[in-house]
Design a protein around this motif. Structure first.
Motif, PDB file in Angstrom:
ATOM      1  N   THR A   4       0.841  -1.195   0.000  1.00 46.42           N
ATOM      2  CA  THR A   4       0.000   0.000   0.000  1.00 46.42           C
ATOM      3  C   THR A   4       0.877   1.247   0.000  1.00 46.42           C
ATOM      4  O   THR A   4       2.087   1.178   0.264  1.00 46.42           O
ATOM      5  CB  THR A   4      -0.914   0.048   1.240  1.00 46.42           C
ATOM      6  N   GLU A  17      -0.935   6.111   2.832  1.00 48.40           N
ATOM      7  CA  GLU A  17      -2.292   6.287   3.353  1.00 48.40           C
ATOM      8  C   GLU A  17      -3.045   4.968   3.460  1.00 48.40           C
ATOM      9  O   GLU A  17      -4.179   4.931   3.940  1.00 48.40           O
ATOM     10  CB  GLU A  17      -3.078   7.257   2.454  1.00 48.40           C
ATOM     11  N   GLY A  18      -2.454   3.877   2.989  1.00 50.07           N
ATOM     12  CA  GLY A  18      -3.092   2.573   3.108  1.00 50.07           C
ATOM     13  C   GLY A  18      -3.846   2.127   1.872  1.00 50.07           C
ATOM     14  O   GLY A  18      -4.551   1.111   1.909  1.00 50.07           O
ATOM     15  N   THR A  19      -3.720   2.824   0.764  1.00 51.54           N
ATOM     16  CA  THR A  19      -4.370   2.427  -0.489  1.00 51.54           C
ATOM     17  C   THR A  19      -3.544   1.340  -1.169  1.00 51.54           C
ATOM     18  O   THR A  19      -2.324   1.482  -1.328  1.00 51.54           O
ATOM     19  CB  THR A  19      -4.523   3.633  -1.430  1.00 51.54           C
ATOM     20  N   ILE A  20      -4.201   0.250  -1.551  1.00 50.10           N
ATOM     21  CA  ILE A  20      -3.495  -0.893  -2.152  1.00 50.10           C
ATOM     22  C   ILE A  20      -2.932  -0.508  -3.512  1.00 50.10           C
ATOM     23  O   ILE A  20      -3.646   0.003  -4.386  1.00 50.10           O
ATOM     24  CB  ILE A  20      -4.439  -2.097  -2.291  1.00 50.10           C
ATOM     25  N   GLN A  25      -8.148  -0.072  -3.619  1.00 45.75           N
ATOM     26  CA  GLN A  25      -8.999  -0.227  -2.450  1.00 45.75           C
ATOM     27  C   GLN A  25      -8.157  -0.122  -1.167  1.00 45.75           C
ATOM     28  O   GLN A  25      -6.934  -0.119  -1.199  1.00 45.75           O
ATOM     29  CB  GLN A  25      -9.711  -1.581  -2.482  1.00 45.75           C
ATOM     30  N   ASN A  26      -8.849  -0.081  -0.032  1.00 39.03           N
ATOM     31  CA  ASN A  26      -8.195  -0.132   1.264  1.00 39.03           C
ATOM     32  C   ASN A  26      -8.265  -1.566   1.784  1.00 39.03           C
ATOM     33  O   ASN A  26      -9.250  -2.269   1.523  1.00 39.03           O
ATOM     34  CB  ASN A  26      -8.901   0.810   2.247  1.00 39.03           C
ATOM     35  N   ARG A  69      -9.276  -2.706   4.291  1.00 35.58           N
ATOM     36  CA  ARG A  69     -10.457  -2.983   5.104  1.00 35.58           C
ATOM     37  C   ARG A  69     -11.499  -3.803   4.354  1.00 35.58           C
ATOM     38  O   ARG A  69     -12.451  -4.297   4.970  1.00 35.58           O
ATOM     39  CB  ARG A  69     -11.071  -1.677   5.607  1.00 35.58           C
ATOM     40  N   TRP A  89      -2.150   0.173  13.201  1.00 36.32           N
ATOM     41  CA  TRP A  89      -1.813   1.352  12.401  1.00 36.32           C
ATOM     42  C   TRP A  89      -0.790   2.234  13.122  1.00 36.32           C
ATOM     43  O   TRP A  89       0.147   2.760  12.501  1.00 36.32           O
ATOM     44  CB  TRP A  89      -3.088   2.122  12.099  1.00 36.32           C
TER      45      TRP A  89
END
Length: 687
Positions: free
Chosen positions: A193, A196-199, A220-221, A223, A239
């Motif tokens: 990612t 910011e955690g975006t794949i 996607q995230n 989650r 996190w």
């Protein structure tokens, strides 16, 4: 090989596979993609073809007669003219060791059969592109060298620096290629990612495990994988850890695209740039769902074994108490019935005592069955015949609103089991099915042959691979939820109302099946009914034993001398009175040592040794061996509620051993003594 082709140009590809169908399929896939294809079915022919006209790439099968794919690759790499030709292995061998062998032989990729055509085309394109890039780099290097040679000596230093840069560039490209290949082929799911955690990237293992295609996941995230099994605090701590620049490791329960849950051991690491700033996070997750399930099965088995050991010990002591209760109650009743007038109230009270003791005896038998410590006498059985003989007995057990159907395969193998105990298994499962259908339904008994393979055994800790016979009992009743199904075989666990059951029925079934070397499973869904499947090892090529069903003779006494050894005083006294009332001369001993002294001092013949099995000091088997070693012709009848493998192996009676299970009634004791003393005896039996 032409050096003028671009990265999108079709390639000249040599395909080697000894199976015509596979060869044709690969040739069709690659030719449809625009490549020139040269198919061949033999490793040596392939070597000859490469040396005459080297292709751009070789697609090579592993398992071939004569020379396998690994050897072909090694010879290609050993030859100057074909050393740089990339080799892609295509094989049905999916083990890690096979893939490692392929890369060690010099291969650049390894595709597992069956494969997707698009995957083959994509991988071929990647390696053709890499090969052409490498060739282009080599060509540029040669051109630079020629130009440098034409220049003045002042440019030699610059030329050397340029060559060094080219080497480093090529090394970096190779390292990146190896890294990309390793990530793509890793068995662990890998996800990258941004900050910011975006794949940004997922590997094929992630796609396989999660069910999300790469194009569905990228952007996607993570989650999207949340199962709801972890708290918000769990993710908050995760996190905080990785944004501090620390590595997080832990166990996560995630949810696949289809909604099913799976468990993973995960490591999430921050990735920094040259300035030390975090730019990405990389997550490596290993699917441990199967390991967790097997660990849970092992814990359950260990718990059941511990409970079984406790139950076996309790049943042993309790059986002694019940034997004394039953024996004394019967002696009192027999004495009262001989004297007039009879006290009918006392007789009724004795009947209640006897009834309660019999119920308690049934409970101890169930405990011993669950703990796999009851004695059983296995014979070779035809399961179809056993179920057919039981059908008339089973129909009265179920109600008229329940339809009973027998579906027996005609070629079912025999099994080696105790017929009476196997009948208990069937009866308990049938009664359970009946109780699960209060408003009626259908009950099916089915037999069939079954093979439990390595994959099945890997998912079922108690199962053993091999040929088995399956007996299934299915109903259309209310079914079970997950928790009930998980605890179905636990002792004293029941969903019935208080007083409707002990919770030992299915525990006893489980114990009998396991003691018989088998395995039992349950499948059930609420409102969809339940199916129990019992798997027993097949006795292949062995004829079934005829199980006698003749009526027993009435109990009667005799005149012989019996040496009785029993360490429990109450049992000893009650048994002694029963034997004397039956006309026998009784030498009663409280220990094995005392019994041997009595035998030495006794002048006449001792026709029978009646001995408990488990006793302090010398056990019943050792007593019998010592007595018979003196040369006496004495028959031996062992009695016990728990043999502890003294006269048996894992509950199976040794050949020639006579046994009577506690608790027993006076009639059963007298009848069993006559069976041991009165020749001829055609077979050894246990009561």
């Amino acid at each position: 090989m032409s050096t003028e082709r671009t990265s999108d140009s079709p390639g000249d590809i040599l395909i080697v596979d000894d199976i015509p169908e596979n060869l044709h399929l690969l040739a069709r896939i690659l030719s449809d993609a625009g490549h020139r294809v040269r198919p061949t079915t033999d490793g040596q022919l392939a070597l000859d073809a490469v040396r005459v006209d080297p292709p751009d790439l070789v697609v090579l099968d592993v398992k071939m007669p004569g020379m396998d794919g690994f050897e072909v690759c090694r010879r290609l790499k050993a030859h100057e003219g074909s050393r740089e030709v990339p080799v892609i292995f295509v094989s049905a061998l999916n083990e890690s060791v096979s893939k490692i062998d392929g890369f060690e032989a010099g291969g650049v990729d390894y595709i597992t059969k069956p494969f997707e055509p698009n995957e083959v085309v994509a991988r071929v394109k990647i390696h053709l592109t890499l090969r052409r890039l490498q060739a282009a780099l080599e060509r540029q290097n040669r051109e630079l060298e020629n130009r440098v040679l034409e220049r003045t000596a002042d440019l030699v230093a610059a030329n050397r620096e340029l060559k060094t840069q080219m080497v480093e560039r090529e090394r970096a490209l190779e390292e990146r290629t190896r890294l990309a290949t390793a990530i793509e082929q890793s068995a662990e799911g890998i996800l990258i990612t941004d900050r910011e955690g975006t794949i940004q990237y997922v590997n094929p293992a992630f796609e396989r495990i999660s069910g999300y295609a790469r194009e569905e996941a990228v952007g996607q995230n993570p989650r999207i994988l949340k199962s709801g099994r972890q708290t918000a605090q769990f993710y908050e701590e995760l996190w905080k850890t990785i944004t501090r620049g620390e590595v997080w490791t832990g166990h996560i329960i995630n949810k696949r695209k289809d909604g099913t849950l799976y468990e993973q051991d995960a490591t999430i690491s921050p990735v920094r740039n040259l300035s030390g700033e975090i730019t990405n996070f990389v997550s490596v997750k290993r699917d441990v769902t199967r390991e967790v399930e097997l660990e849970a099965q092992l814990r359950q088995a260990q718990k059941m074994e511990a409970i079984g050991q406790l139950a076996g010990g309790v049943a042993h002591d309790f059986n002694n108490i019940l034997t004394a209760i039953l024996g004394n109650a019967e002696l009192v009743r027999n004495g009262m019935e001989k004297n007039l007038p009879r006290d009918y109230q006392l007789l009724s009270d004795l009947a209640q005592i006897d009834h309660a003791a019999q119920r308690a005896a049934t409970l101890t038998r169930q405990l011993l069955a669950f703990s796999r410590r009851q004695v059983f006498s296995p014979v070779v059985l035809d399961l179809n015949r056993l179920l057919t003989d039981m059908e008339k007995m089973l129909r009265p057990l179920i109600r008229e609103d329940i339809k009973l159907e027998m579906v027996c395969a005609s070629d079912v193998s025999c099994v080696c089991a105790d017929a009476a105990q196997l009948e208990q298994v069937v009866v308990n499962l049938v009664v359970n099915a009946r109780d699960a259908m209060p408003e009626g339904g259908a009950l099916t008994l089915e037999t069939n042959n079954a093979t439990l393979d390595a994959d099945y055994v890997a998912l079922h800790a108690e199962a053993r691979a091999g040929q088995h016979v399956m007996v299934a009992v299915s109903d259309t009743g209310m079914g079970m939820d997950t928790e009930t199904r998980r605890r179905a075989f636990e002792p004293f666990y029941t969903t019935k109302q208080l007083g409707e059951g002990t919770g030992l029925g299915l525990a006893m079934v489980h114990g009998i099946v396991r003691q018989s070397g088998g395995h039992i499973t349950v499948y059930s869904e609420p409102g969809q009914g339940t199916t129990f499947r019992v798997y027993l090892p097949a006795a292949v090529g062995v004829a079934a034993t005829e199980v006698p069903s003749g009526t027993r003779e009435l109990s009667r006494g005799g005149h012989e001398t019996i040496l009785m050894c029993e360490d429990d005083r109450n049992v000893r006294e009650a048994t002694c009175r029963t034997l004397e009332a039956g006309g026998y001369t009784v030498l009663a001993a409280e220990s094995a040592e005392s019994a041997l002294r009595m035998a030495t001092e006794h002048v006449g013949r001792i026709q029978l040794l009646l001995t408990d099995v488990i006793m302090p000091g010398m056990n019943g088997r050792q007593l019998a061996d010592a007595l018979l070693a003196t040369g006496r012709e004495t028959r031996v009848l062992y009695v016990s509620g728990y043999t502890d493998n003294v006269i048996s192996h894992h509950g199976v009676l040794e050949e020639g051993v006579e046994f009577l299970e506690k608790p027993f009634t006076s009639g059963k004791l007298l009848r069993r003594i006559r069976e041991v003393l009165d020749p001829p005896r055609s077979e050894t039996r246990a009561s």
